[in-house]
Write an enzyme that holds these catalytic residues in place. Structure first.
Site, PDB file in Angstrom:
ATOM      1  N   CYS A   1       0.842  -1.173   0.000  1.00 40.67           N
ATOM      2  CA  CYS A   1       0.000   0.000   0.000  1.00 40.67           C
ATOM      3  C   CYS A   1       0.884   1.232   0.000  1.00 40.67           C
ATOM      4  O   CYS A   1       2.048   1.173   0.359  1.00 40.67           O
ATOM      5  CB  CYS A   1      -0.897   0.013   1.202  1.00 40.67           C
ATOM      6  SG  CYS A   1       0.035   0.219   2.692  1.00 40.67           S
TER       7      CYS A   1
ATOM      8  N   CYS B   1       2.656   2.196   3.285  1.00 37.76           N
ATOM      9  CA  CYS B   1       3.738   1.445   3.948  1.00 37.76           C
ATOM     10  C   CYS B   1       5.093   1.859   3.424  1.00 37.76           C
ATOM     11  O   CYS B   1       6.120   1.507   3.980  1.00 37.76           O
ATOM     12  CB  CYS B   1       3.630  -0.067   3.795  1.00 37.76           C
ATOM     13  SG  CYS B   1       2.254  -0.710   2.932  1.00 37.76           S
TER      14      CYS B   1
ATOM     15  N   ASP C   1      17.941  19.404 -34.071  1.00 33.81           N
ATOM     16  CA  ASP C   1      19.224  19.677 -34.673  1.00 33.81           C
ATOM     17  C   ASP C   1      19.114  19.228 -36.127  1.00 33.81           C
ATOM     18  O   ASP C   1      18.380  18.300 -36.429  1.00 33.81           O
ATOM     19  CB  ASP C   1      20.268  18.843 -33.906  1.00 33.81           C
ATOM     20  CG  ASP C   1      21.653  19.025 -34.443  1.00 33.81           C
ATOM     21  OD1 ASP C   1      22.048  20.185 -34.625  1.00 33.81           O
ATOM     22  OD2 ASP C   1      22.341  18.012 -34.660  1.00 33.81           O
TER      23      ASP C   1
ATOM     24  N   ASP D   1      22.156  14.679 -31.786  1.00 35.10           N
ATOM     25  CA  ASP D   1      22.952  13.456 -31.767  1.00 35.10           C
ATOM     26  C   ASP D   1      23.895  13.461 -30.575  1.00 35.10           C
ATOM     27  O   ASP D   1      24.633  12.521 -30.343  1.00 35.10           O
ATOM     28  CB  ASP D   1      23.700  13.243 -33.079  1.00 35.10           C
ATOM     29  CG  ASP D   1      24.503  14.463 -33.477  1.00 35.10           C
ATOM     30  OD1 ASP D   1      24.737  15.320 -32.611  1.00 35.10           O
ATOM     31  OD2 ASP D   1      24.882  14.564 -34.647  1.00 35.10           O
TER      32      ASP D   1
ATOM     33  N   ASP E   1      25.794  18.891 -29.049  1.00 29.75           N
ATOM     34  CA  ASP E   1      24.539  19.447 -28.548  1.00 29.75           C
ATOM     35  C   ASP E   1      24.340  19.169 -27.070  1.00 29.75           C
ATOM     36  O   ASP E   1      23.310  19.537 -26.506  1.00 29.75           O
ATOM     37  CB  ASP E   1      23.332  18.842 -29.276  1.00 29.75           C
ATOM     38  CG  ASP E   1      23.564  18.740 -30.765  1.00 29.75           C
ATOM     39  OD1 ASP E   1      24.107  19.690 -31.326  1.00 29.75           O
ATOM     40  OD2 ASP E   1      23.202  17.705 -31.336  1.00 29.75           O
TER      41      ASP E   1
END
Ligand code: ADP
Ligand code: MG
Length: 747
Positions: A18, A21, A430, A630, A634
């Site tokens: 639950c 708990c 890109d 890629d 970047d």
């Protein structure tokens, strides 16, 4: 056993079923030194612990919180299946036992209830039934009572507390009636043994159905696990022997025959073959492999028999990392789920207070028999308000959604990435390698003053030997094809976003874009400029070569657009996204590419270091930005974007760095990720709404608001059924997500 850094331990905690708990368990684990992230998955009753520590310490910490943890090592699909089956059977046995006793008692109770104050047969019968139902509660509901007791010891209250209190109260009240009937007026002498038994039965039934549905949610992982070979044929001391995959060492030479799977990552040492890598890269055509080529675990050897040297084994193979990442993501919670957990945590004590308040009201101002009404409403409230479904709502959907994405080759790092992806408004792409194939080729060489093409190409190629840019590769390849000699370079320098320079055969050579020429004050005559513009209009990238300060040539390179980029961008538009293209390439080329694929906004001639600022600017406008690249230059922009998508191939994925990794090199993966994340979040919201309404709306009815109106009270048995049903509803709704199909969504 000692774990290595960044290692992940999976703890199985069966009693943890639950939302409430998990708090004490999490607290206890956080105190263990060397522990990083902790992810708790209620759907699987598993805890994922990152960091360096001993298994024993973890088990002890969990024990301190009152739970028993089992270190999960055997993750084979068969073992998982068996454990799930066993658990299901046990729950069904509990259900049967409780209902076999409870239902006949309920029917009997319709006819015979009023208990006389004298020891009649009926009273003896109910006393015996008190014993029988107590046995049922202990046998079939043991896990609830133990859970409640453990929570109590840890000074907290969980769903188990509610169930234990509710059924316990019903039983205690009933036994009191049997033993001391004089305490209440004759009409009130009704016993609720059957209610306690039936509630325990129904909740077990709910959990059993839930367990059944759960089994179906983890298919994605199973498919990945099935890719893993179990043994490898290792060449040791000149002999080929089959060893379990866990015993393969780095540097081992392994034999694979046609039709067999590659067991670990490696490099071909001898022979050649074709390998089907579609399971990792989505590339349907088998790839030719010869000596020195890399092979990946999980891929299928089609034609030849080869020997390869193991380079990455065990948890280090790309496949193992992918599996680990998907599992972790399936078990991590998006922010919306954390909120639900907080609510569920407050819910339990709140419900206990409401139950007490309701009992007090009934006892003080209610009609006779007051004691009965007070007890019944309290029991009903405790049972109906159990926030079991609330705790399941998020993890079930995340599990299905993340799995669905993985099947499409989209690896989502965690729940947060999943949720954020669903909110993206602008997608930044890109150009090179993302929209285009990233494999540029020389298409035209324009020379000035009748210089031979071979001369200028050789000069350019010499310079580019020092560069790692994809454009450099195109130039070098072209020179190789023409078998040109590339003389050595002195004083080489790469100017980011501009080009390269150096001295070749006593000539000072500059090679790069127009900006580079401008900076070096190289004059570009109108005819050449025209020529370069024409090239750019065709979506080619023109590069200028200057020798000793004089323009000598323009070399045009074309990078074909990936076939499916146009379609994928259409899908993103259909999902209401704005598409921005970001590139270091010149404006004209960028616009030409943009118009071919349908981009909304172009940002060209952006220096590598400035890509990140472009993302920041979009964010400042209030956009939620996804960025696809890629990952080569970047990385900072990917990191800054709300969601960074690394476009890679499954075999050499930098999966640890991006929020979302696309195993296939196609932009369709981006659209898939958006669609599946939106569908998952929608599913989670439905679940949370449903669960919350169930729990919250049930309370007033349980408290008896209908009594003054139509004179009925909610039966505690109905409350038990409603509670069980709410969990089943949530799990079933999450399973509905499996039917989700890509490309059918729109905003
Ligand atoms: P992108 O990552 O979008 O391809 P870059 O910033 O790497 O952009 O490059 C921008 C432009 O600079 C290229 O289009 C090219 O004209 C020029 N350039 C960069 N590196 C080189 C190189 N090694 N050789 C020639 N031109 C280059
Ligand atoms: Mg790039």
């Amino acid at each position: 056993m000692k774990h290595e850094k960044d290692s992940l331990t999976v703890l199985k905690i069966d009693g943890m079923h639950c939302a409430s708990c998990q708090a004490p368990i999490e607290r206890a684990l956080k105190e263990v030194p060397g522990i990083g992230d902790i992810n708790i998955n209620l759907a699987d009753r598993e805890v994922y612990v990152e960091g360096i520590t001993d298994d024993e310490i973890l088990v002890a910490a969990v024990a301190g919180a009152g739970y028993e943890a089992i270190i999960d090592r055997d993750e084979s699909p068969e073992a998982v299946d068996k454990a799930n089956q066993d658990y299901y059977r046990q729950l069904m046995r509990n259900t049967t036992l409780a209902l076999v006793v409870g239902v006949p008692l309920m029917i009997f109770g319709f006819f015979e209830s009023g208990i006389d104050a004298t020891w009649t047969t009926l009273r003896w019968f109910w006393l015996a039934m008190a014993g029988v139902t107590l046995g049922v509660l202990v046998l079939a509901g043991r896990h609830f009572y133990i859970g409640a007791w453990q929570a109590f010891k840890a000074h907290s209250a969980t769903m188990d507390t509610l169930i234990a209190l509710g059924t316990g109260m019903a039983w205690l009240y009933s036994i009191t009636i049997v033993l001391f009937p004089e305490l209440v007026p004759e009409i009130a002498r009704h016993v609720y043994f059957e209610a306690a038994a039936i509630i325990i039965g129904l909740i077990n039934l709910g959990q059993a159905l839930e367990q059944k549905a759960r089994g179906r949610t983890s298919q994605a992982i199973r498919r990945l696990l099935d890719l893993q070979e179990k043994t490898a044929r290792v060449v040791r001391d000149g002999e080929e022997i089959d060893v379990p995959i866990g015993d393969v060492l780095e540097g081992d030479i392994i034999r694979v025959r046609p039709g067999e799977k590659i067991a670990v990552d490696g490099v071909v040492a001898e022979g050649q073959t074709n390998i089907d890598e579609s399971m990792l890269t989505g590339e349907p055509v088998p790839v030719k492999k010869t000596e020195g080529d890399e092979v990946s675990a999980g891929t299928l050897n089609k034609t030849g028999s080869i020997l390869y040297r193991a380079t990455r084994v065990g948890a280090d193979t790309a496949l193992a990392r992918i599996i680990k990442m998907v599992r972790q993501a399936q078990n991590s919670k998006p922010p919306i789920g954390k909120l639900a957990d907080i609510i569920a945590g407050i819910f339990v004590p709140a419900v206990m207070l409401i139950a007490i308040a309701s009992a007090l009201v009934w006892f003080n101002v209610g009609p006779e028999p007051r004691a009965v009404y007070a007890i019944i409403t309290a029991v009903t409230i405790l049972i109906i308000a159990c926030p079991c479904a609330l705790g399941l709502a998020t993890p079930m959907s995340v599990m299905v959604g993340v799995g669905k994405a993985a099947e499409a080759g989209v690896l989502i790092r965690n729940g947060e990435a999943l949720q954020t992806a669903s909110q993206i408004t602008t997608m930044v792409l890109d150009k090179t390698g993302t929209i285009t194939a990233g494999r540029p080729e020389v298409v035209e060489i324009y020379t000035i003053d009748g210089r031979p093409e071979a001369d200028v190409l050789a000069l350019a190629a010499s310079l580019e030997t020092g560069s790692e840019h994809p454009l450099a590769e195109a130039i070098i390849d072209a020179a190789k094809q023409r078998q040109l000699d590339t003389p050595p370079v002195e004083g080489f320098e790469a100017i980011a976003g501009h080009g390269v320079k150096g001295v070749v055969k006593a000539t000072e050579v500059l090679f790069g874009n127009q900006k580079l020429m401008q900076q070096a004050a190289v004059e570009i005559d109108p005819t050449s400029l025209n020529r370069s513009n024409e090239m750019a209009e065709k979506a080619w990238t023109p590069m200028f070569l200057a020798a000793n300060g004089q323009l000598a040539a323009i070399i045009a390179v074309a990078d074909p657009i990936k076939q499916d980029s146009i379609e994928a961008i259409k899908r993103m538009h259909a999902n209401g996204l704005k598409i921005v293209m970001l590139t270091g390439d010149n404006e004209r080329t960028a616009r030409a590419v943009a118009s071919q694929v349908g981009i909304d906004e172009v940002r060209a001639e952006v220096l590598p270091d400035d890509k990140k600022d472009q993302v920041a600017e979009l964010q400042a406008r209030g956009e939620k930005v996804g960025m696809v690249g890629d990952g080569i230059n970047d990385a900072p922009a990917l990191a800054l974007a709300n969601v960074g998508f690394a476009i890679g191939t499954g075999t050499d994925v930098a999966i640890e760095s991006a929020d979302i990794t696309l195993m296939r090199g196609s932009l369709h993966g981006v659209a898939d990720a958006i669609e599946v994340s939106r569908a998952t979040l929608r599913n989670i919201r439905q679940n949370l709404f449903g669960a919350f309404i169930y729990n919250a709306a049930g309370i007033p009815f349980a408290a008896g608001v209908l009594y003054p109106v139509i004179g009925v009270l909610l039966n505690p048995i109905i409350a038990g059924a409603a509670m069980a049903f709410s969990s089943v509803t949530v799990v079933t709704n999450a399973n509905r997500l499996r039917l989700f199909t890509f490309g059918k969504e729109s905003s």
